[in-house]
Design a protein around this motif. Structure first.
Motif, PDB file in Angstrom:
ATOM      1  N   ARG A  28       9.885  20.179  21.262  1.00  0.00           N
ATOM      2  CA  ARG A  28       8.563  20.857  21.066  1.00  0.00           C
ATOM      3  C   ARG A  28       7.261  21.019  19.465  1.00  0.00           C
ATOM      4  O   ARG A  28       6.359  20.971  19.706  1.00  0.00           O
ATOM      5  CB  ARG A  28       9.059  22.761  20.756  1.00  0.00           C
ATOM      6  CG  ARG A  28       9.797  23.326  22.047  1.00  0.00           C
ATOM      7  CD  ARG A  28       9.609  24.814  21.795  1.00  0.00           C
ATOM      8  NE  ARG A  28      11.500  24.740  21.727  1.00  0.00           N
ATOM      9  CZ  ARG A  28      12.284  25.953  21.476  1.00  0.00           C
ATOM     10  NH1 ARG A  28      11.762  26.134  20.218  1.00  0.00           N
ATOM     11  NH2 ARG A  28      13.574  25.690  21.189  1.00  0.00           N
ATOM     12  N   LEU A  30       5.842  20.883  15.746  1.00  0.00           N
ATOM     13  CA  LEU A  30       5.677  22.264  15.358  1.00  0.00           C
ATOM     14  C   LEU A  30       4.989  23.372  15.283  1.00  0.00           C
ATOM     15  O   LEU A  30       3.788  22.512  16.624  1.00  0.00           O
ATOM     16  CB  LEU A  30       5.244  20.768  13.518  1.00  0.00           C
ATOM     17  CG  LEU A  30       5.845  20.178  13.163  1.00  0.00           C
ATOM     18  CD1 LEU A  30       4.796  19.670  11.924  1.00  0.00           C
ATOM     19  CD2 LEU A  30       6.632  21.081  12.442  1.00  0.00           C
ATOM     20  N   GLY A  31       4.908  24.039  15.623  1.00  0.00           N
ATOM     21  CA  GLY A  31       4.243  25.411  15.779  1.00  0.00           C
ATOM     22  C   GLY A  31       2.523  25.136  15.185  1.00  0.00           C
ATOM     23  O   GLY A  31       2.844  24.503  14.556  1.00  0.00           O
ATOM     24  N   ARG A  32       1.803  26.541  15.459  1.00  0.00           N
ATOM     25  CA  ARG A  32       0.243  26.254  15.294  1.00  0.00           C
ATOM     26  C   ARG A  32       0.948  26.552  13.402  1.00  0.00           C
ATOM     27  O   ARG A  32       0.413  25.862  12.840  1.00  0.00           O
ATOM     28  CB  ARG A  32      -0.224  27.107  15.742  1.00  0.00           C
ATOM     29  CG  ARG A  32      -1.903  27.192  15.273  1.00  0.00           C
ATOM     30  CD  ARG A  32      -2.491  28.094  16.422  1.00  0.00           C
ATOM     31  NE  ARG A  32      -3.392  27.711  15.887  1.00  0.00           N
ATOM     32  CZ  ARG A  32      -4.432  28.773  14.572  1.00  0.00           C
ATOM     33  NH1 ARG A  32      -3.835  29.716  15.042  1.00  0.00           N
ATOM     34  NH2 ARG A  32      -5.895  28.740  14.557  1.00  0.00           N
ATOM     35  N   GLY A  33       1.729  27.551  12.973  1.00  0.00           N
ATOM     36  CA  GLY A  33       1.585  27.973  11.878  1.00  0.00           C
ATOM     37  C   GLY A  33       1.982  26.796  10.631  1.00  0.00           C
ATOM     38  O   GLY A  33       1.899  27.316  10.067  1.00  0.00           O
ATOM     39  N   GLN A  34       3.131  26.220  11.719  1.00  0.00           N
ATOM     40  CA  GLN A  34       3.518  24.863  10.649  1.00  0.00           C
ATOM     41  C   GLN A  34       2.935  24.410  10.501  1.00  0.00           C
ATOM     42  O   GLN A  34       3.211  23.265   9.320  1.00  0.00           O
ATOM     43  CB  GLN A  34       4.881  24.737  11.684  1.00  0.00           C
ATOM     44  CG  GLN A  34       6.801  25.767  11.568  1.00  0.00           C
ATOM     45  CD  GLN A  34       6.971  25.332  11.940  1.00  0.00           C
ATOM     46  OE1 GLN A  34       7.025  24.730  13.316  1.00  0.00           O
ATOM     47  NE2 GLN A  34       8.465  25.501  11.695  1.00  0.00           N
ATOM     48  N   ARG A  35       2.074  23.573  11.205  1.00  0.00           N
ATOM     49  CA  ARG A  35       0.680  22.668  10.801  1.00  0.00           C
ATOM     50  C   ARG A  35       0.038  23.100  10.141  1.00  0.00           C
ATOM     51  O   ARG A  35      -0.059  22.317   9.010  1.00  0.00           O
ATOM     52  CB  ARG A  35       0.335  22.387  12.283  1.00  0.00           C
ATOM     53  CG  ARG A  35       0.985  21.178  13.604  1.00  0.00           C
ATOM     54  CD  ARG A  35       0.172  21.141  14.748  1.00  0.00           C
ATOM     55  NE  ARG A  35      -0.368  22.308  14.870  1.00  0.00           N
ATOM     56  CZ  ARG A  35       0.018  22.634  16.520  1.00  0.00           C
ATOM     57  NH1 ARG A  35       1.678  21.733  16.929  1.00  0.00           N
ATOM     58  NH2 ARG A  35      -0.465  23.353  17.281  1.00  0.00           N
TER      59      ARG A  35
END
Length: 153
Positions: A28, A30-35
């Motif tokens: 998966r 990194l998610g958008r918030g993590q990026r």
């Protein structure tokens, strides 16, 4: 999902390890918030490094091409140690009245005295100005008797 290793004749424990590494959670990313958080963190670090570099570079430069100079004049001085002010009527270690009304002007003498069973009974500890007890090896203690004011007769 990732493919299995190219060598299908790999031992079973290697195949099991490969399946752990290539789990769906790792696919998966990194998610958008993590990026966004990662990019913001990197930007903050870059700005801080730039500010520090700018401060270091500007502290060594001169403004407007003017040069300032300082001169240093060496002067020879003599340093003397001040003598400790000791009242002649009290002992400096105990602050008790000196025997005979005058404290001796001599340095203190420290003596280590054993406290193990074979060293007993110790003598002279009652004549010391200060007695310290310190730990030695094997749970045995030693005394350090400091003599200055009292004289043994």
């Amino acid at each position: 999902m990732r493919d299995e290793p190219a060598d299908s004749s790999a031992p079973p424990n290697l195949r099991a390890r490969w399946q752990q590494i290539s789990s769906p959670a790792l696919d998966r990313g990194l998610g958008r918030g993590q990026r966004i958080g990662l990019v913001a963190g990197v930007a903050v670090v870059i700005v801080l490094v730039g500010v520090v570099l700018a401060a270091v570079m500007s502290s060594g430069s001169t403004k407007g091409g003017t040069h300032s100079s300082t001169s240093t004049t060496l002067k020879t001085t003599t340093t003397t140690r001040p003598r400790a002010v000791v009242s002649s009527k009290v002992c400096p270690l105990t602050d008790l009245p000196a025997p005979g009304g005058k404290a001796p002007q001599r340095p203190a003498l420290a003596v280590k005295i054993g406290n193990d069973f074979s060293s007993r009974p110790q003598s002279g500890l009652d004549q010391a100005d200060i007695v310290y007890e310190e730990m030695a090896e094997g749970g045995i203690t030693r005394y350090m008797a400091v003599f200055q004011c009292r004289t043994h007769r």
